[in-house]
Design a protein around this motif. Structure first.
Motif, PDB file in Angstrom:
ATOM      1  N   PRO A   1      36.446  36.129  30.691  1.00  0.00           N
ATOM      2  CA  PRO A   1      35.333  36.917  30.772  1.00  0.00           C
ATOM      3  C   PRO A   1      34.850  37.449  32.316  1.00  0.00           C
ATOM      4  O   PRO A   1      35.169  38.258  32.588  1.00  0.00           O
ATOM      5  N   TYR A   2      33.935  35.783  33.244  1.00  0.00           N
ATOM      6  CA  TYR A   2      33.865  36.185  34.118  1.00  0.00           C
ATOM      7  C   TYR A   2      35.204  36.041  35.442  1.00  0.00           C
ATOM      8  O   TYR A   2      34.606  37.083  36.406  1.00  0.00           O
ATOM      9  N   ILE A   3      35.977  35.581  35.028  1.00  0.00           N
ATOM     10  CA  ILE A   3      37.566  35.938  36.348  1.00  0.00           C
ATOM     11  C   ILE A   3      37.445  37.300  35.743  1.00  0.00           C
ATOM     12  O   ILE A   3      37.514  38.068  37.022  1.00  0.00           O
ATOM     13  N   THR A   4      37.648  37.720  35.435  1.00  0.00           N
ATOM     14  CA  THR A   4      38.225  39.303  34.764  1.00  0.00           C
ATOM     15  C   THR A   4      37.555  40.145  34.784  1.00  0.00           C
ATOM     16  O   THR A   4      37.573  41.232  36.504  1.00  0.00           O
ATOM     17  N   GLN A   5      36.227  39.656  35.067  1.00  0.00           N
ATOM     18  CA  GLN A   5      34.896  40.596  35.410  1.00  0.00           C
ATOM     19  C   GLN A   5      34.701  41.029  37.360  1.00  0.00           C
ATOM     20  O   GLN A   5      34.544  41.860  37.975  1.00  0.00           O
ATOM     21  N   THR A   6      35.446  39.597  37.557  1.00  0.00           N
ATOM     22  CA  THR A   6      34.691  39.049  39.294  1.00  0.00           C
ATOM     23  C   THR A   6      36.231  39.850  40.056  1.00  0.00           C
ATOM     24  O   THR A   6      36.252  40.359  41.137  1.00  0.00           O
ATOM     25  N   ALA A   7      36.848  39.615  39.408  1.00  0.00           N
ATOM     26  CA  ALA A   7      38.410  40.419  40.340  1.00  0.00           C
ATOM     27  C   ALA A   7      38.105  41.877  39.852  1.00  0.00           C
ATOM     28  O   ALA A   7      39.142  42.817  40.839  1.00  0.00           O
ATOM     29  N   ALA A   8      37.799  42.513  38.817  1.00  0.00           N
ATOM     30  CA  ALA A   8      37.457  44.059  38.600  1.00  0.00           C
ATOM     31  C   ALA A   8      36.234  44.544  39.313  1.00  0.00           C
ATOM     32  O   ALA A   8      36.282  45.741  39.084  1.00  0.00           O
ATOM     33  N   GLY A   9      35.958  43.443  40.326  1.00  0.00           N
ATOM     34  CA  GLY A   9      34.771  44.072  41.326  1.00  0.00           C
ATOM     35  C   GLY A   9      33.021  44.460  40.642  1.00  0.00           C
ATOM     36  O   GLY A   9      31.779  44.285  40.943  1.00  0.00           O
ATOM     37  N   VAL A  10      33.104  43.446  39.603  1.00  0.00           N
ATOM     38  CA  VAL A  10      31.825  43.782  38.811  1.00  0.00           C
ATOM     39  C   VAL A  10      30.936  42.427  38.711  1.00  0.00           C
ATOM     40  O   VAL A  10      29.730  42.651  38.856  1.00  0.00           O
ATOM     41  N   ARG A  11      31.501  41.618  39.471  1.00  0.00           N
ATOM     42  CA  ARG A  11      30.673  40.180  39.691  1.00  0.00           C
ATOM     43  C   ARG A  11      31.298  39.963  40.911  1.00  0.00           C
ATOM     44  O   ARG A  11      32.905  40.455  41.187  1.00  0.00           O
ATOM     45  N   GLU A  12      30.203  39.442  41.807  1.00  0.00           N
ATOM     46  CA  GLU A  12      30.608  39.018  43.524  1.00  0.00           C
ATOM     47  C   GLU A  12      31.666  37.562  43.153  1.00  0.00           C
ATOM     48  O   GLU A  12      32.764  37.078  44.120  1.00  0.00           O
ATOM     49  N   LYS A  13      31.633  36.527  42.750  1.00  0.00           N
ATOM     50  CA  LYS A  13      32.228  35.578  42.874  1.00  0.00           C
ATOM     51  C   LYS A  13      32.340  34.852  41.854  1.00  0.00           C
ATOM     52  O   LYS A  13      31.274  34.239  41.017  1.00  0.00           O
ATOM     53  N   LEU A  14      33.335  33.925  41.381  1.00  0.00           N
ATOM     54  CA  LEU A  14      32.883  33.192  40.510  1.00  0.00           C
ATOM     55  C   LEU A  14      33.076  31.873  41.006  1.00  0.00           C
ATOM     56  O   LEU A  14      33.231  30.941  41.498  1.00  0.00           O
TER      57      LEU A  14
END
Ligand code: WQD
Length: 343
Positions: A205-218
């Motif tokens: 989920p951290y990867i997909t949220q980063t790719a979706a722009g919800v998180r800045e960086k993994l």
């Protein structure tokens, strides 16, 4: 008459996928959930996928009176699949009493309430965390369990011990404990998937949220482990494969096929992938670049964990079909659907 199965925590990630597989195998599903880390929308999503609306009761299984009441109503059930539990490793280190209270009260109330009504089949949602830091790989069910690093993990280990004592004392009661490796992925419909609360702890989920722009960086927690590329290796398993194993396990109990009153099975693919493998596969499946940075190790992470899948193959006739790319593309599909929904 369809056979009724009670699914506690059935609005959650693995519970909802299992409810779908049960419905598709012609079971009558009753979902019990307190919605503390899930949403009632899952019920309509299950309907969307299967055409069936499972019975839903919002109930806090920590409450013995409420638990006994709901089991009285559904005393014609044949078995219980128990997912209801808190599951965030880091939070459990901060709030151990909350974890012990929630995970044990709900387990004990469920066992008591179901057995009063002779509902004597029980599938438990356990975890590879019960193996601690394994000395040998792949991990077989005969590997010794160790005290897990986190209170969350310890609730799984102690729960297995409770089940051991209970199945010995109650000869009519049978249980199977399913030890999951790293569940990821989502239903192929894109209508259900993991709904992490707040900032995700887990890699996918951290990867997909980063790719979706919800998180800045993994943040990749360490690249100095004794593995091929220095990042830890895990056995990622598609949640739909996992869900199918629950249906097989409950059928095994309903047909009295268990060999001992309490059985344990690893649920993994038997394949180990490093964190960098997962990132690379994600980039290739989605044809994009992921923003990530190598940082310090995270406390409690072990270098390598992957399952021996022989026992599940031999006794359950189950093995995982879905590959890492399927896991990644379904996780990504779900993430994109979630984002378009919240816009
Ligand atoms: C996988 C790898 C991290 C996040 C946990 C529980 C276990 C089970 C499944 C669930 C590790 C790395 C992660 C991030 C990273 N329980 N990582 N950056 O720790 O194997 O297992 O989830 O209910 O009991 O312990 O899974 O997905 O957290 O981590 O580098 O932002 O990804 O260090 O190597 P884990 P995970």
């Amino acid at each position: 008459m369809k056979t009724k199965i009670i699914v506690t925590g059935g609005c959650g990630y693995i519970g909802s996928h299992t409810a779908i597989e049960l419905i598709e195998n012609d079971f009558d599903v009753v979902i019990l959930d307190d919605l503390s880390n899930s949403t009632e929308k899952t019920i309509s999503r299950i309907h969307k996928i299967t055409g069936v609306t499972p019975t839903f009761v919002q109930v806090d299984l920590k409450d013995p009176v409420a638990t006994f009441k709901v089991f009285e109503t559904h005393k014609d059930a044949a078995g219980v699949i128990h997912f209801a539990a808190h599951k965030a490793v880091g939070e459990s280190v901060q709030k151990p009493l909350m974890y012990y209270k929630n995970n044990f009260y709900s387990l004990l109330n469920t066992l008591e309430a179901q057995s009063v009504h002779g509902i004597n089949n029980f599938i438990f949602s356990s975890s590879a965390t019960v193996y601690g830091t394994p000395n040998t790989l792949p991990i077989t069910e005969n590997n010794e369990t160790q005290r897990p690093f986190s209170p969350y993990g310890n609730t799984k280990k102690i729960a297995e011990e409770i089940l051991d004592d209970f199945t010995k004392s109650n000869k009519s009661f049978s249980a199977i404990s399913l030890r999951y490796f790293n569940p990821i992925g989502a239903h192929e419909s894109g209508a259900i998937g993991e709904l992490p609360n707040g900032i995700p702890n887990n890699l996918m989920p951290y990867i997909t949220q980063t790719a979706a722009g919800v998180r800045e960086k993994l943040m990749v927690y360490g690249n100095d482990y004794p593995t091929k590329d220095g990042t830890p290796i895990r056995d990622y398993i598609h949640v739909v494969d996992l869900a199918k194993a629950h249906v097989i396990a409950i059928k095994r109990l309903l047909n009295n096929k268990q060999e001992t009153p309490l059985e344990f099975f690893n649920l993994g693919t038997g394949l180990g992938y490093s964190v960098l493998d997962v990132i690379k596969s994600f980039e290739s499946v989605t044809n994009s670049k992921l923003n990530y940075e190598i940082t310090e190790r995270r406390d409690g992470d072990v270098p390598q964990l992957y399952a021996s899948t022989d026992l599940a193959k031999e006794k359950l006739g189950w093995s995982a079909d879905r590959k890492l790319n399927d896991m990644i593309s379904s996780s990504w599909n779900w993430e994109q659907n979630l984002r378009s929904e919240t816009k």
